[in-house]
Design a protein around this motif. Structure first.
Motif, PDB file in Angstrom:
ATOM      1  N   LEU A   1      37.553  43.563  56.488  1.00  0.00           N
ATOM      2  CA  LEU A   1      36.739  43.498  58.042  1.00  0.00           C
ATOM      3  C   LEU A   1      37.607  42.326  58.917  1.00  0.00           C
ATOM      4  CD1 LEU A   1      32.968  43.312  56.729  1.00  0.00           C
ATOM      5  CD2 LEU A   1      34.259  45.489  57.495  1.00  0.00           C
ATOM      6  N   LEU A   2      37.311  42.671  60.063  1.00  0.00           N
ATOM      7  CA  LEU A   2      37.701  41.811  61.182  1.00  0.00           C
ATOM      8  C   LEU A   2      36.524  40.709  61.711  1.00  0.00           C
ATOM      9  CD1 LEU A   2      39.571  44.157  63.601  1.00  0.00           C
ATOM     10  CD2 LEU A   2      40.572  42.854  61.823  1.00  0.00           C
ATOM     11  N   LYS A   3      36.827  39.765  61.949  1.00  0.00           N
ATOM     12  CA  LYS A   3      36.138  38.650  62.285  1.00  0.00           C
ATOM     13  C   LYS A   3      35.189  39.191  63.509  1.00  0.00           C
ATOM     14  CE  LYS A   3      38.058  34.423  60.126  1.00  0.00           C
ATOM     15  NZ  LYS A   3      38.702  33.401  60.485  1.00  0.00           N
ATOM     16  N   GLY A   4      33.950  39.113  63.551  1.00  0.00           N
ATOM     17  CA  GLY A   4      33.305  39.596  64.923  1.00  0.00           C
ATOM     18  C   GLY A   4      32.399  40.871  64.456  1.00  0.00           C
ATOM     19  N   ALA A   5      32.622  41.398  63.115  1.00  0.00           N
ATOM     20  CA  ALA A   5      32.112  42.203  62.375  1.00  0.00           C
ATOM     21  C   ALA A   5      30.269  41.815  62.793  1.00  0.00           C
ATOM     22  CB  ALA A   5      32.300  42.503  61.141  1.00  0.00           C
ATOM     23  N   GLU A   6      29.790  42.812  63.082  1.00  0.00           N
ATOM     24  CA  GLU A   6      28.143  42.811  63.026  1.00  0.00           C
ATOM     25  C   GLU A   6      27.591  42.500  61.804  1.00  0.00           C
ATOM     26  OE1 GLU A   6      26.550  42.879  65.802  1.00  0.00           O
ATOM     27  OE2 GLU A   6      28.378  43.254  67.035  1.00  0.00           O
ATOM     28  N   GLN A   7      26.353  41.695  61.839  1.00  0.00           N
ATOM     29  CA  GLN A   7      25.609  41.358  60.503  1.00  0.00           C
ATOM     30  C   GLN A   7      25.384  42.560  59.652  1.00  0.00           C
ATOM     31  OE1 GLN A   7      21.475  40.041  61.070  1.00  0.00           O
ATOM     32  NE2 GLN A   7      22.202  38.115  60.501  1.00  0.00           N
ATOM     33  N   ASP A   8      24.877  43.540  60.427  1.00  0.00           N
ATOM     34  CA  ASP A   8      24.545  45.075  59.445  1.00  0.00           C
ATOM     35  C   ASP A   8      25.919  45.484  58.715  1.00  0.00           C
ATOM     36  OD1 ASP A   8      21.905  44.534  59.892  1.00  0.00           O
ATOM     37  OD2 ASP A   8      22.030  46.236  61.508  1.00  0.00           O
ATOM     38  N   GLU A   9      26.919  45.288  59.484  1.00  0.00           N
ATOM     39  CA  GLU A   9      28.243  45.764  58.713  1.00  0.00           C
ATOM     40  C   GLU A   9      28.730  44.844  57.613  1.00  0.00           C
ATOM     41  OE1 GLU A   9      32.926  46.827  60.417  1.00  0.00           O
ATOM     42  OE2 GLU A   9      31.329  46.087  61.717  1.00  0.00           O
ATOM     43  N   ILE A  10      28.558  43.636  57.819  1.00  0.00           N
ATOM     44  CA  ILE A  10      28.894  42.618  56.707  1.00  0.00           C
ATOM     45  C   ILE A  10      28.134  42.756  55.544  1.00  0.00           C
ATOM     46  CG2 ILE A  10      28.955  40.166  55.991  1.00  0.00           C
ATOM     47  CD1 ILE A  10      29.819  39.496  59.029  1.00  0.00           C
ATOM     48  N   LEU A  11      26.500  43.003  55.733  1.00  0.00           N
ATOM     49  CA  LEU A  11      25.611  43.056  54.668  1.00  0.00           C
ATOM     50  C   LEU A  11      26.128  44.443  53.736  1.00  0.00           C
ATOM     51  CD1 LEU A  11      23.513  42.633  52.983  1.00  0.00           C
ATOM     52  CD2 LEU A  11      21.758  43.455  54.439  1.00  0.00           C
ATOM     53  N   ALA A  12      26.524  45.487  54.743  1.00  0.00           N
ATOM     54  CA  ALA A  12      26.749  46.690  54.110  1.00  0.00           C
ATOM     55  C   ALA A  12      27.858  46.847  53.232  1.00  0.00           C
ATOM     56  CB  ALA A  12      26.638  48.118  55.134  1.00  0.00           C
ATOM     57  N   ALA A  13      28.871  46.153  53.625  1.00  0.00           N
ATOM     58  CA  ALA A  13      30.230  45.890  53.069  1.00  0.00           C
ATOM     59  C   ALA A  13      30.318  45.096  51.740  1.00  0.00           C
ATOM     60  CB  ALA A  13      31.227  45.013  53.952  1.00  0.00           C
ATOM     61  N   LEU A  14      29.398  43.938  51.775  1.00  0.00           N
ATOM     62  CA  LEU A  14      29.100  43.065  50.577  1.00  0.00           C
ATOM     63  C   LEU A  14      28.666  44.061  49.424  1.00  0.00           C
ATOM     64  CD1 LEU A  14      27.573  39.753  52.179  1.00  0.00           C
ATOM     65  CD2 LEU A  14      29.765  39.995  51.045  1.00  0.00           C
ATOM     66  N   ARG A  15      27.434  44.825  49.763  1.00  0.00           N
ATOM     67  CA  ARG A  15      26.926  45.908  48.871  1.00  0.00           C
ATOM     68  C   ARG A  15      27.827  46.855  48.289  1.00  0.00           C
ATOM     69  NH1 ARG A  15      21.106  46.459  52.338  1.00  0.00           N
ATOM     70  NH2 ARG A  15      20.015  44.657  51.575  1.00  0.00           N
ATOM     71  N   SER A  16      28.683  47.270  49.155  1.00  0.00           N
ATOM     72  CA  SER A  16      29.706  48.370  48.740  1.00  0.00           C
ATOM     73  C   SER A  16      30.569  47.850  48.062  1.00  0.00           C
ATOM     74  CB  SER A  16      30.266  48.952  49.998  1.00  0.00           C
ATOM     75  OG  SER A  16      29.149  49.603  50.857  1.00  0.00           O
ATOM     76  N   VAL A  17      31.165  46.680  48.156  1.00  0.00           N
ATOM     77  CA  VAL A  17      32.316  46.242  47.265  1.00  0.00           C
ATOM     78  C   VAL A  17      31.814  45.800  46.036  1.00  0.00           C
ATOM     79  CG1 VAL A  17      33.985  45.439  49.130  1.00  0.00           C
ATOM     80  CG2 VAL A  17      32.349  43.843  48.097  1.00  0.00           C
ATOM     81  N   VAL A  18      30.591  45.242  45.830  1.00  0.00           N
ATOM     82  CA  VAL A  18      29.802  44.925  44.639  1.00  0.00           C
ATOM     83  C   VAL A  18      29.716  46.044  44.004  1.00  0.00           C
ATOM     84  CG1 VAL A  18      27.759  44.058  43.701  1.00  0.00           C
ATOM     85  CG2 VAL A  18      28.957  43.111  45.417  1.00  0.00           C
ATOM     86  N   ALA A  19      29.657  47.404  44.515  1.00  0.00           N
ATOM     87  CA  ALA A  19      29.272  48.389  43.806  1.00  0.00           C
ATOM     88  C   ALA A  19      30.514  48.986  43.345  1.00  0.00           C
ATOM     89  CB  ALA A  19      28.274  49.447  44.604  1.00  0.00           C
ATOM     90  N   GLY A  20      31.520  48.448  43.776  1.00  0.00           N
ATOM     91  CA  GLY A  20      32.855  49.029  43.353  1.00  0.00           C
ATOM     92  C   GLY A  20      33.653  50.068  44.191  1.00  0.00           C
ATOM     93  N   GLN A  21      32.969  50.072  45.632  1.00  0.00           N
ATOM     94  CA  GLN A  21      33.781  51.058  46.723  1.00  0.00           C
ATOM     95  C   GLN A  21      34.562  50.050  47.385  1.00  0.00           C
ATOM     96  OE1 GLN A  21      30.338  52.304  48.789  1.00  0.00           O
ATOM     97  NE2 GLN A  21      29.214  53.150  47.011  1.00  0.00           N
TER      98      GLN A  21
END
Length: 215
Positions: A104-124
């Protein structure tokens, strides 16, 4: 629900404080530590065993790409999510090849960061807008040189190792001190994730090195 445990790695204190505050405001996320360089990120990841390491790329000493490679090797359960201002093709590709599961690039929105965290933890695998298309183009193109994570000198030495030359012979051929060659060989082993010379030779020959006949 068990919170996502996050380790922050960024050399800018203001950025770390801001990211800690942002993550602290998210439901289901817990910051378990923060570090200012790549070496500390690797060490702290082994101690804290986070679910995600949010990794900057440009840090003093060991950079985020090399730190990513070492975290992935030492703590396979930890997903690395790169958060950086660099979106050039070489940086993106190097980070993903090192084992990062998200970019992700710095400046990503809060919702985008949360979704990314959940996705990478899920193996995506997650990449931010504007990065995905370029990343796919880079990954589909043949690499111009084998083992792009190596420096030109390290690649040259690996080529000679794969050809069966000893460290002493390599040192004599390249005009280097045997200790210098040994240090390069150790660095190559670390970057390739191999433990023995035999493993390095197999990897090198699979990549096309060590096949040129030498006088």
């Amino acid at each position: 629900m068990t919170p996502i445990r996050v380790l922050l790695a960024d050399d800018h204190p203001v950025v770390r404080r801001g990211m800690r505050a942002l993550l602290g405001s998210l439901d289901g996320v817990e910051v378990v530590g923060e570090v200012a360089n790549g070496a500390d990120a690797v060490r702290e990841a082994q101690l804290a065993r986070p679910d995600v390491v949010m990794m900057d790329v440009q840090m003093p000493g060991m950079d985020g790409v090399e730190a990513t490679r070492r975290v992935v090797a030492a703590v396979p359960s930890a997903a690395v999510l790169v958060l950086t201002m660099f979106d050039d093709d070489e940086t993106v590709l190097s980070a993903m090849r090192a084992g990062a599961r998200g970019y992700l690039l710095k400046g990503a929105e809060q919702d985008e960061i949360l979704a990314a965290l959940r996705s990478v933890v899920a193996g995506q695998v997650v990449v931010g807008p504007g990065v995905a298309q370029r990343l796919l183009a880079c990954l589909s193109a043949p690499s111009p040189t084998p083992f792009p994570q190596l420096t030109p000198r390290e690649r040259e030495i690996l080529d000679r190792v794969a050809a069966g030359e000893s460290n002493g012979a390599i040192a004599a051929a390249l005009g280097l001190a045997p200790k210098t060659v040994g240090n390069h060989v150790s660095a190559v082993f670390a970057k390739l994730g191999v433990a023995t010379r035999a493993e390095a030779i197999v990897r090198a020959r699979e990549g096309g090195l060590g096949r040129e006949e030498r006088p």
